[in-house]
Scaffold this motif. Structure first.
Motif, mmCIF file in Angstrom:
data_model
loop_
_atom_site.group_PDB
_atom_site.id
_atom_site.type_symbol
_atom_site.label_atom_id
_atom_site.label_comp_id
_atom_site.label_asym_id
_atom_site.label_seq_id
_atom_site.Cartn_x
_atom_site.Cartn_y
_atom_site.Cartn_z
ATOM 1 N N ALA A 118 2.505 82.535 -29.044
ATOM 2 C CA ALA A 118 3.721 81.773 -28.799
ATOM 3 C C ALA A 118 3.563 80.851 -27.591
ATOM 4 O O ALA A 118 3.931 79.662 -27.647
ATOM 5 C CB ALA A 118 4.903 82.722 -28.589
ATOM 6 N N TYR A 119 3.045 81.369 -26.503
ATOM 7 C CA TYR A 119 2.866 80.555 -25.298
ATOM 8 C C TYR A 119 1.839 79.449 -25.520
ATOM 9 O O TYR A 119 2.030 78.305 -25.101
ATOM 10 C CB TYR A 119 2.445 81.435 -24.127
ATOM 11 N N ALA A 120 0.714 79.792 -26.150
ATOM 12 C CA ALA A 120 -0.325 78.796 -26.387
ATOM 13 C C ALA A 120 0.207 77.664 -27.270
ATOM 14 O O ALA A 120 -0.040 76.479 -27.005
ATOM 15 C CB ALA A 120 -1.549 79.442 -27.028
ATOM 16 N N ALA A 121 0.940 78.016 -28.318
ATOM 17 C CA ALA A 121 1.513 77.008 -29.204
ATOM 18 C C ALA A 121 2.514 76.129 -28.461
ATOM 19 O O ALA A 121 2.576 74.911 -28.675
ATOM 20 C CB ALA A 121 2.178 77.681 -30.398
ATOM 21 N N GLN A 122 3.284 76.732 -27.587
ATOM 22 C CA GLN A 122 4.238 75.964 -26.783
ATOM 23 C C GLN A 122 3.511 74.953 -25.898
ATOM 24 O O GLN A 122 3.899 73.783 -25.823
ATOM 25 C CB GLN A 122 5.066 76.908 -25.910
ATOM 26 N N HIS A 123 2.446 75.391 -25.234
ATOM 27 C CA HIS A 123 1.714 74.504 -24.333
ATOM 28 C C HIS A 123 1.022 73.370 -25.093
ATOM 29 O O HIS A 123 0.974 72.234 -24.626
ATOM 30 C CB HIS A 123 0.710 75.320 -23.528
ATOM 31 N N VAL A 124 0.488 73.681 -26.272
ATOM 32 C CA VAL A 124 -0.131 72.636 -27.098
ATOM 33 C C VAL A 124 0.914 71.606 -27.513
ATOM 34 O O VAL A 124 0.681 70.383 -27.445
ATOM 35 C CB VAL A 124 -0.794 73.252 -28.348
ATOM 36 N N THR A 125 2.081 72.073 -27.936
ATOM 37 C CA THR A 125 3.148 71.184 -28.373
ATOM 38 C C THR A 125 3.647 70.312 -27.227
ATOM 39 O O THR A 125 3.801 69.087 -27.378
ATOM 40 C CB THR A 125 4.323 72.001 -28.948
ATOM 41 N N GLU A 126 3.909 70.923 -26.090
ATOM 42 C CA GLU A 126 4.437 70.176 -24.951
ATOM 43 C C GLU A 126 3.431 69.161 -24.419
ATOM 44 O O GLU A 126 3.824 68.144 -23.834
ATOM 45 C CB GLU A 126 4.860 71.148 -23.851
ATOM 46 N N ALA A 127 2.124 69.426 -24.616
ATOM 47 C CA ALA A 127 1.096 68.484 -24.180
ATOM 48 C C ALA A 127 0.923 67.336 -25.177
ATOM 49 O O ALA A 127 0.202 66.376 -24.899
ATOM 50 C CB ALA A 127 -0.236 69.208 -23.991
ATOM 51 N N GLY A 128 1.578 67.429 -26.346
ATOM 52 C CA GLY A 128 1.501 66.373 -27.344
ATOM 53 C C GLY A 128 0.134 66.246 -27.987
ATOM 54 O O GLY A 128 -0.249 65.154 -28.429
#
Length: 274
Positions: free
Chosen positions: A89-99
């Motif tokens: 969940a955290y990794a996916a969030q960081h990937v998404t927020e980094a675009g």
């Protein structure tokens, strides 16, 4: 990746997070085995058609390393794999927020790598700060052990690199025995990788270890000729790789604290009983 327990934000709901960032999570990685570079490439007239390489961050944790690595090399597809739903969940969030469009997060462990990727598909495998599992009875859980290394080589391309980074001299020394048994050739090693390669992508986890006095020990290895009759001959307990000084009161690798303290107490007891 061996963990330091994170404090969850207030009102954190795991299922909601996984759903929110589902666009960068592939729940069935085996369906893309052999086709990652094409299937995940950006589409449209400005798309590249296929990524130049596919790399695996095995045990990606919260994703800080993979996010930075993907940002630097947009023509490479980075796949982050972790067993823990919270890390996913955290990794996916960081990937998404980094675009980022060249990073995907998948559930899995070392034993499922061959299901997720096709023969020769990976150009590099990163194993950053894996759980050491110091006891002999848990050795089979290590990401760097003969059985796993034999499996990884099936999905690694010719000349592909396996990059191990750890704070544990014990695990590093054990890994050296496993690389030899599995027919890998060590092409680079360091007792202080951060000093030699200060610009390499890092993670929050590494930063926390560094604050405690840890140094990054690095090993890069490539598969050579496959061994004919691979057999485990190395000691499996990491206690067998402990230095005589038991770290002499200095930094103790994460995950080995209890073992080292027990051995120190045993030593003090023997000295006191003389």
């Amino acid at each position: 990746m061996h963990g330091m327990h994170a404090r969850l934000p207030k009102n954190f709901v795991l299922e909601e997070r996984l759903e929110r960032y589902a666009n960068v999570i592939e729940l069935e990685p085996k369906h893309l085995a052999g086709h990652w570079a094409q299937a995940c490439a950006p589409l449209g007239p400005t798309g590249m058609g296929a990524f130049d390489e596919v790399r695996l961050d095995l045990g990606c944790g919260k994703g800080a390393f993979i996010v930075e690595a993907a940002r630097r090399e947009p023509n490479v597809l980075f796949v982050g794999m972790d067993l823990e739903p919270l890390c996913i969940a955290y990794a996916a969030q960081h990937v998404t927020e980094a675009g980022l469009t060249n990073a995907v997060i998948v559930p899995g462990r070392g034993s499922t790598v061959c299901e997720a990727f096709g023969p020769g598909e990976l150009s590099r495998v990163y194993v950053n700060f894996p759980t050491p599992f110091p006891r002999k009875r848990e050795a089979h859980k290590r990401l760097i052990i003969l059985e796993r290394l034999l499996e990884y080589r099936q999905v690694m391309a010719s000349g592909a690199t396996l990059c191990l980074r750890t704070d544990s001299q014990l695990l590093r020394d054990f890994a050296l025995t496993q690389f030899e048994l599995a027919g890998y050739t060590v092409v680079w090693s360091s007792d202080d990788e951060r000093a030699q390669r200060p610009n390499e992508p890092t993670s929050e986890y590494e930063g926390r270890l560094a604050e405690q006095g840890a140094k990054v020990l690095g090993l890069w290895a490539i598969p050579g000729p496959a061994p004919r009759n691979p057999r485990q001959t190395a000691p499996l307990s990491l206690v067998d790789y402990l230095p005589d000084d038991l770290f002499d009161g200095g930094y103790v690798p994460h995950g080995m604290e209890r073992t080292v303290e027990n051995l120190r107490n045993q030593y003090r007891g023997r000295v006191a009983g003389r």
